[in-house]
Design a protein around this motif. Structure first.
Motif, mmCIF file in Angstrom:
data_model
loop_
_atom_site.group_PDB
_atom_site.id
_atom_site.type_symbol
_atom_site.label_atom_id
_atom_site.label_comp_id
_atom_site.label_asym_id
_atom_site.label_seq_id
_atom_site.Cartn_x
_atom_site.Cartn_y
_atom_site.Cartn_z
ATOM 1 N N GLY A 1 -11.331 76.125 -61.104
ATOM 2 C CA GLY A 1 -11.535 75.817 -62.509
ATOM 3 C C GLY A 1 -11.337 74.366 -62.875
ATOM 4 O O GLY A 1 -11.769 73.936 -63.943
ATOM 5 N N LYS A 2 -10.717 73.573 -62.016
ATOM 6 C CA LYS A 2 -10.410 72.192 -62.352
ATOM 7 C C LYS A 2 -11.564 71.263 -61.992
ATOM 8 O O LYS A 2 -12.175 71.393 -60.938
ATOM 9 N N ARG A 3 -11.842 70.301 -62.873
ATOM 10 C CA ARG A 3 -12.974 69.401 -62.641
ATOM 11 C C ARG A 3 -12.789 68.551 -61.395
ATOM 12 O O ARG A 3 -13.764 68.120 -60.775
ATOM 13 N N GLU A 4 -11.526 68.299 -60.985
ATOM 14 C CA GLU A 4 -11.274 67.480 -59.807
ATOM 15 C C GLU A 4 -11.888 68.090 -58.540
ATOM 16 O O GLU A 4 -12.135 67.384 -57.568
ATOM 17 N N ALA A 5 -12.129 69.388 -58.579
ATOM 18 C CA ALA A 5 -12.694 70.074 -57.419
ATOM 19 C C ALA A 5 -14.207 69.922 -57.327
ATOM 20 O O ALA A 5 -14.816 70.446 -56.384
ATOM 21 N N TYR A 6 -14.822 69.202 -58.277
ATOM 22 C CA TYR A 6 -16.278 69.132 -58.343
ATOM 23 C C TYR A 6 -16.831 67.707 -58.227
ATOM 24 O O TYR A 6 -17.967 67.459 -58.609
ATOM 25 N N THR A 7 -16.035 66.792 -57.703
ATOM 26 C CA THR A 7 -16.578 65.462 -57.442
ATOM 27 C C THR A 7 -17.632 65.565 -56.348
ATOM 28 O O THR A 7 -17.644 66.524 -55.558
ATOM 29 N N LEU A 8 -18.502 64.580 -56.270
ATOM 30 C CA LEU A 8 -19.533 64.601 -55.238
ATOM 31 C C LEU A 8 -18.930 64.580 -53.841
ATOM 32 O O LEU A 8 -19.471 65.198 -52.915
ATOM 33 N N ASP A 9 -17.803 63.893 -53.682
ATOM 34 C CA ASP A 9 -17.142 63.902 -52.372
ATOM 35 C C ASP A 9 -16.667 65.311 -52.013
ATOM 36 O O ASP A 9 -16.807 65.752 -50.870
ATOM 37 N N ALA A 10 -16.080 66.026 -52.988
ATOM 38 C CA ALA A 10 -15.625 67.388 -52.726
ATOM 39 C C ALA A 10 -16.801 68.313 -52.413
ATOM 40 O O ALA A 10 -16.746 69.127 -51.479
ATOM 41 N N HIS B 1 -25.868 61.885 -52.136
ATOM 42 C CA HIS B 1 -24.493 61.530 -51.798
ATOM 43 C C HIS B 1 -24.163 61.912 -50.360
ATOM 44 O O HIS B 1 -23.547 61.128 -49.623
ATOM 45 N N VAL B 2 -24.571 63.102 -49.949
ATOM 46 C CA VAL B 2 -24.326 63.536 -48.573
ATOM 47 C C VAL B 2 -25.001 62.583 -47.588
ATOM 48 O O VAL B 2 -24.395 62.152 -46.597
ATOM 49 N N ALA B 3 -26.272 62.252 -47.857
ATOM 50 C CA ALA B 3 -27.007 61.363 -46.964
ATOM 51 C C ALA B 3 -26.397 59.966 -46.932
ATOM 52 O O ALA B 3 -26.372 59.311 -45.881
ATOM 53 N N GLY B 4 -25.910 59.499 -48.084
ATOM 54 C CA GLY B 4 -25.305 58.176 -48.136
ATOM 55 C C GLY B 4 -23.978 58.107 -47.402
ATOM 56 O O GLY B 4 -23.676 57.139 -46.714
ATOM 57 N N ARG B 5 -23.176 59.155 -47.545
ATOM 58 C CA ARG B 5 -21.855 59.202 -46.916
ATOM 59 C C ARG B 5 -21.934 59.517 -45.417
ATOM 60 O O ARG B 5 -21.104 59.052 -44.633
ATOM 61 N N HIS B 6 -22.932 60.327 -45.030
ATOM 62 C CA HIS B 6 -22.978 60.812 -43.647
ATOM 63 C C HIS B 6 -24.388 60.676 -43.060
ATOM 64 O O HIS B 6 -25.016 61.679 -42.702
ATOM 65 N N PRO B 7 -24.878 59.450 -42.919
ATOM 66 C CA PRO B 7 -26.234 59.260 -42.382
ATOM 67 C C PRO B 7 -26.371 59.729 -40.936
ATOM 68 O O PRO B 7 -27.485 60.005 -40.481
ATOM 69 N N ASN B 8 -25.257 59.846 -40.244
ATOM 70 C CA ASN B 8 -25.303 60.339 -38.862
ATOM 71 C C ASN B 8 -25.576 61.838 -38.787
ATOM 72 O O ASN B 8 -25.950 62.343 -37.729
ATOM 73 N N GLU C 1 -17.981 55.848 -56.880
ATOM 74 C CA GLU C 1 -18.786 55.197 -55.854
ATOM 75 C C GLU C 1 -20.013 56.031 -55.536
ATOM 76 O O GLU C 1 -19.916 57.246 -55.368
ATOM 77 N N PHE C 2 -21.151 55.367 -55.449
ATOM 78 C CA PHE C 2 -22.407 56.036 -55.118
ATOM 79 C C PHE C 2 -23.012 55.324 -53.918
ATOM 80 O O PHE C 2 -23.620 54.258 -54.057
ATOM 81 N N PRO C 3 -22.839 55.874 -52.722
ATOM 82 C CA PRO C 3 -23.282 55.177 -51.508
ATOM 83 C C PRO C 3 -24.790 55.025 -51.438
ATOM 84 O O PRO C 3 -25.536 55.907 -51.890
ATOM 85 N N ARG C 4 -25.220 53.939 -50.874
ATOM 86 C CA ARG C 4 -26.634 53.707 -50.644
ATOM 87 C C ARG C 4 -27.114 54.603 -49.516
ATOM 88 O O ARG C 4 -26.325 55.083 -48.701
ATOM 89 N N VAL C 5 -28.406 54.846 -49.468
ATOM 90 C CA VAL C 5 -28.982 55.800 -48.523
ATOM 91 C C VAL C 5 -29.839 55.057 -47.499
ATOM 92 O O VAL C 5 -30.710 54.267 -47.875
#
Length: 259
Positions: A63-72, A103-110, A195-199
């Motif tokens: 229920g908490k918004r902290e659990a819904y960041t793009l990193d989470a 966000h996934v692609a930017g954080r984890h291009p590998n 932060e919004f990582p580049r792709v």
């Protein structure tokens, strides 16, 4: 199949076999049925297709918004890939699912082979949205408030709003009745994402010129956040709900990037 992450259990459709895998991410207020018309077309072309129900749409969603960041939310996508035995995979998303896919692609291009995004551009493009876009996005401010959106967004109102924005009756009814209100925390967590990582992976972004939520100016700015091979497709006469209303065209665009 089912997969787990962060103490949560998620359902995912798993179809096709033998070739590369692709993960399809839905947006708000959708569920994995958004891709029901697209997934079989991709599977028929030799892809293994995984379509998860995302955080906020499952019974045990926090229920908490902290659990819904793009990193989470990114950790959910990677947990699905890991538990499905995928080292690398293609990725596609629509609406909020597109924002998450960037966000996934930017954080984890590998981990990500290619990216196909529909309707909503990279979050970095929203830094200078312009007045027209601010007017179109006025609902976002409402959705970030506590409690009130859950009270205002009745099934009847949501269904009517979805129909007016071009969605068909069956999907509009399904999404309105699902009452996945904890998913509103995706909007509330926007204040926590800094932060919004580049792709860098090969990317295709498709936007319909009839989309009432995203302006062409904003859509065109998406490419400023992609350093890899990039294609921008404008779909003439197409509105926001591309996977539901134009599944064959969506599948063709995904396949053009995957193959």
């Amino acid at each position: 199949m089912r997969f787990t992450n962060d103490g949560l259990t998620f359902a995912a459709d798993d179809s096709g076999a033998g070739g590369d895998a692709i993960v399809l991410l839905h947006g708000f207020p959708q569920d994995r049925a958004a891709w029901a018309g697209v997934a079989p077309l991709l599977a028929a072309q030799g892809l293994r297709v995984l379509v998860p129900e995302l955080r906020g749409y499952t019974p045990d969603s926090p229920g908490k918004r902290e659990a819904y960041t793009l990193d989470a939310l990114t950790t959910d996508v990677l947990a699905l890939a890991d538990q499905a035995g995928l080292d690398r995979f293609h990725l596609a998303g629509h609406d909020w699912g597109a924002a998450l896919a960037f966000h996934v692609a930017g954080r984890h291009p590998n981990r990500v082979r290619t990216l196909t995004a529909f309707s909503v551009p990279h979050r970095g493009a929203w830094a200078r949205p312009g007045l027209r876009q601010l007017r179109r996005s006025a609902y976002v401010g409402l959705f970030q408030l506590p409690v009130l959106p859950e009270l205002v967004l009745t099934p009847r109102l949501l269904r009517r709003r979805l129909r007016r924005s071009g969605l068909d009756e069956s999907h509009a009814h399904r999404y309105a009745e699902a009452r996945s209100r904890r998913a509103l925390n995706w909007y509330r967590a926007m204040r926590l994402d800094s932060e919004f990582p580049r792709v860098a992976v090969p990317t295709l972004f498709a936007w319909g010129d009839g989309d009432e939520y995203v302006t062409e100016r904003l859509a065109r700015r998406c490419g400023e956040w992609v350093d890899g091979e990039y294609t921008f497709e404008i779909l003439r006469g197409v509105r926001h709900w591309i996977p539901e209303m134009h599944p064959r065209r969506a599948a063709e665009l995904v396949l053009s990037r995957c193959h």
